[in-house]
Design an enzyme around this catalytic site. Structure first.
Site, PDB file in Angstrom:
ATOM      1  N   GLU A 141      -6.074   6.394  -2.184  1.00 10.74           N
ATOM      2  CA  GLU A 141      -6.296   5.614  -1.201  1.00 10.74           C
ATOM      3  C   GLU A 141      -6.545   4.172  -1.653  1.00 10.74           C
ATOM      4  O   GLU A 141      -6.126   2.878  -1.366  1.00 10.74           O
ATOM      5  CB  GLU A 141      -6.996   5.831  -0.123  1.00 10.74           C
ATOM      6  CG  GLU A 141      -6.483   6.725   1.074  1.00 10.74           C
ATOM      7  CD  GLU A 141      -5.137   5.924   1.542  1.00 10.74           C
ATOM      8  OE1 GLU A 141      -5.225   4.615   1.879  1.00 10.74           O
ATOM      9  OE2 GLU A 141      -4.237   6.430   1.763  1.00 10.74           O
ATOM     10  N   HIS A 173       0.876  -1.211   0.294  1.00 13.91           N
ATOM     11  CA  HIS A 173      -0.056  -0.117  -0.086  1.00 13.91           C
ATOM     12  C   HIS A 173       0.991   1.408  -0.153  1.00 13.91           C
ATOM     13  O   HIS A 173       0.761   2.091  -1.016  1.00 13.91           O
ATOM     14  CB  HIS A 173      -0.872   0.117   1.305  1.00 13.91           C
ATOM     15  CG  HIS A 173      -1.784   1.285   1.396  1.00 13.91           C
ATOM     16  ND1 HIS A 173      -3.113   1.124   1.217  1.00 13.91           N
ATOM     17  CD2 HIS A 173      -1.512   2.371   1.906  1.00 13.91           C
ATOM     18  CE1 HIS A 173      -3.749   2.282   1.484  1.00 13.91           C
ATOM     19  NE2 HIS A 173      -2.559   3.275   1.749  1.00 13.91           N
ATOM     20  N   ASP A 218      -9.778  13.893   7.700  1.00  7.13           N
ATOM     21  CA  ASP A 218      -9.139  12.690   7.244  1.00  7.13           C
ATOM     22  C   ASP A 218      -9.010  13.212   5.626  1.00  7.13           C
ATOM     23  O   ASP A 218      -9.562  12.446   4.823  1.00  7.13           O
ATOM     24  CB  ASP A 218      -9.747  11.218   7.270  1.00  7.13           C
ATOM     25  CG  ASP A 218      -9.153  10.215   6.591  1.00  7.13           C
ATOM     26  OD1 ASP A 218      -7.732  10.335   6.236  1.00  7.13           O
ATOM     27  OD2 ASP A 218      -9.780   9.336   5.959  1.00  7.13           O
ATOM     28  N   TYR A 246      -4.654  14.353  -2.822  1.00  5.79           N
ATOM     29  CA  TYR A 246      -4.932  13.635  -1.571  1.00  5.79           C
ATOM     30  C   TYR A 246      -6.072  14.304  -0.801  1.00  5.79           C
ATOM     31  O   TYR A 246      -5.933  14.709   0.475  1.00  5.79           O
ATOM     32  CB  TYR A 246      -3.615  13.630  -0.627  1.00  5.79           C
ATOM     33  CG  TYR A 246      -3.683  12.412   0.035  1.00  5.79           C
ATOM     34  CD1 TYR A 246      -3.724  11.091  -0.319  1.00  5.79           C
ATOM     35  CD2 TYR A 246      -3.776  12.449   1.403  1.00  5.79           C
ATOM     36  CE1 TYR A 246      -3.685   9.958   0.400  1.00  5.79           C
ATOM     37  CE2 TYR A 246      -3.714  11.337   2.220  1.00  5.79           C
ATOM     38  CZ  TYR A 246      -3.796  10.085   1.658  1.00  5.79           C
ATOM     39  OH  TYR A 246      -3.672   9.165   2.825  1.00  5.79           O
ATOM     40  N   HIS A 258      -9.870   7.739   3.566  1.00  2.72           N
ATOM     41  CA  HIS A 258      -9.726   6.242   4.192  1.00  2.72           C
ATOM     42  C   HIS A 258     -11.213   5.766   4.279  1.00  2.72           C
ATOM     43  O   HIS A 258     -11.146   4.675   4.613  1.00  2.72           O
ATOM     44  CB  HIS A 258      -8.797   6.346   5.590  1.00  2.72           C
ATOM     45  CG  HIS A 258      -7.341   6.476   5.169  1.00  2.72           C
ATOM     46  ND1 HIS A 258      -6.901   7.885   5.199  1.00  2.72           N
ATOM     47  CD2 HIS A 258      -6.420   5.770   4.872  1.00  2.72           C
ATOM     48  CE1 HIS A 258      -5.581   7.778   5.293  1.00  2.72           C
ATOM     49  NE2 HIS A 258      -5.245   6.577   4.881  1.00  2.72           N
TER      50      HIS A 258
END
Lengths: 94, 358
Positions: B198, B174, B271, B189, B276
């Site tokens: 992700e 990952h 986040d 991101y 995520h």
């Protein structure tokens, strides 16, 4: 003084919060000094650069709130004081 | 003891010990051999290896192997501090050290390098033999792993919720896949492009594990981070591509918040806009396409995803629908209009509620 830390992101993406109330604590002075240094760091390039900007993949993002004033920072742009404060609050806080 | 967000509980924990070490000693020779393939470091085998792609898969149009075709790995030890990269503890070709964490990181870098080279013809992260650096034992009780733009960094876990982040090989895959994304589509991101970033890392992370174990889509567990949670946590992993939202449900940790479908997309500022969390949607689409096709997921579904990531058409700010349309186009281009691949990809996105037309 109430110090709150909210941590988001990270590989797990699991949010974590903790707070410390320094009133009546024997180590209150060291908390106050550390919190002051952490907030101060938020204004300079090291901590401030990360404000509002996405962090690196899987890095932690932090919100540090001291008596109602909130600063944000994200890895790897944490000052030493910020790094120490967040780990201490997450370790010792409730 | 600090508080994690949102309390609940349901099922029990399985904490496998170090996956590859254990499997390498498996009674099943096929399983043992596959695991050893990633653990073995000897030069003799290495020089004997040929540059072949997996049977039945055409070579990738770009990223053809550079001259070396060999990983250049270095593992560093931060010795519980945060200064990077730390002390060099194992370089390419060195034998195992007495530190299992160092050896797992080294093996995991090798397993990831192997998948990208053998299957997709990509020589390292940048396609040009980039040295692979990883730092272990980062900080104290650090429950995380990340890619800092130049190298991988792994913490030992807090011991309370998380174990050593080098334990699951898909976590190593990952993190390295974040590097591949950085050198290719460079997905932003945050928000949907961040969730795609992700998801791409979860996809290639699980493919690293499946390839190392020689598993088919049916045999794979489709979990991300299996073995990472301590036995005090009720959960099997951090994410499930097969059933997003079911990886853990713990009174301290909370419940796995991942949606599987667009109708359950989570709008949040935390986040980086839930990168995520909402990755569950494209993760599940990949799982659906891969299991509909069957066989080795890296051969067809993985190839389509790789083609999109590296094909030059995926914009940095792409949303789910844009990515989905590109996977359909990539499936058509590589496998034909009437292929099972195109149909599987169309159906997968339709099931998770992401439109592929318009």
């Amino acid at each position: 003084m109430r110090i709150e830390v909210r941590r988001t992101g990270g590989f797990a993406g699991i949010e974590r919060r903790a707070a410390v109330d320094t009133a009546g604590r024997p180590d209150a002075d060291s908390w106050h000094a550390l919190a002051g240094a952490a907030l101060e760091g938020a204004g300079d390039g090291a901590g401030g650069a990360a404000r509002g900007a996405p962090g690196m993949p899987d890095g932690f993002g932090y919100e540090i709130t001291v008596d109602g004033r909130t600063v944000r920072c994200a890895e790897p742009h944490l000052t030493e004081a910020q790094r120490e404060l967040v780990s201490r609050v997450l370790r010792e806080g409730a | 003891m600090t508080a994690y967000h949102s309390p609940t509980r349901v099922f029990c924990t399985i904490v496998p010990p170090h996956l590859l070490d254990r499997l390498a000693r498996s009674a099943d020779p096929a399983v043992a051999a596959a695991a050893r393939r990633t653990l073995v470091t000897d030069e003799a085998n290495r020089t004997a290896r040929r540059l072949t792609t997996v049977t039945g898969v055409r070579p990738a149009p770009r990223g053809t192997p550079a001259a070396s075709g060999e990983p250049r790995r270095t593992v560093f030890d931060a010795e519980q501090r945060t200064r990077l990269p730390g002390r060099k503890v194992r370089a390419e070709g060195d034998g195992p050290t007495g530190d299992a964490t160092v050896n797992r990181a080294y093996a995991g870098l090798g397993a990831t390098f192997e998948l990208f080279l053998r299957v997709y013809g990509r020589d390292s992260i940048d396609g040009a033999g980039l040295p692979l650096d990883a730092t272990v034992h980062y900080d104290r009780e650090y429950g995380n792993a990340f890619w800092n733009g130049e190298q991988m960094v792994f913490g030992d876990g807090d011991g309370e919720v998380f174990g050593d982040f080098t334990l699951p090989v898909d976590v190593i895959g990952h993190e390295l896949a974040h590097g591949v994304t950085q050198y290719t589509a460079n997905l932003a991101y945050f928000s949907q492009p961040g969730a795609l970033n992700e998801s791409v890392s979860d996809v290639f992370g699980t493919l690293v594990k499946q390839y190392a174990l020689g598993q088919t889509a049916e045999e794979a567990d489709w979990l991300i981070g299996a073995g990472l949670l301590t036995d005090r946590v009720r959960g099997v992993a951090l994410r499930s591509m097969k059933a997003p939202g079911t990886a853990y449900d713990d009174d301290v940790l909370g419940k796995d918040p991942q949606p599987a479908k667009m109708e359950d997309y989570v709008e949040t500022a935390a986040d980086n806009g839930g990168v995520h969390i909402n990755s569950g949607i494209p993760n599940h689409a990949f799982y659906l396409a891969a299991t509909a096709l069957g066989g080795h997921a890296w051969e067809r579904a993985g190839q389509i995803w790789y083609d999109v990531l590296t094909g030059g058409k995926l914009k940095e700010t792409a949303d789910f629908a844009t990515f989905a349309r590109l996977t359909v186009a990539a499936a058509r281009e590589r496998f034909g209009d009437d292929g099972a691949e195109t149909e599987a990809v169309l159906k997968a996105w339709s099931t998770v509620g992401v439109p592929t037309r318009g």
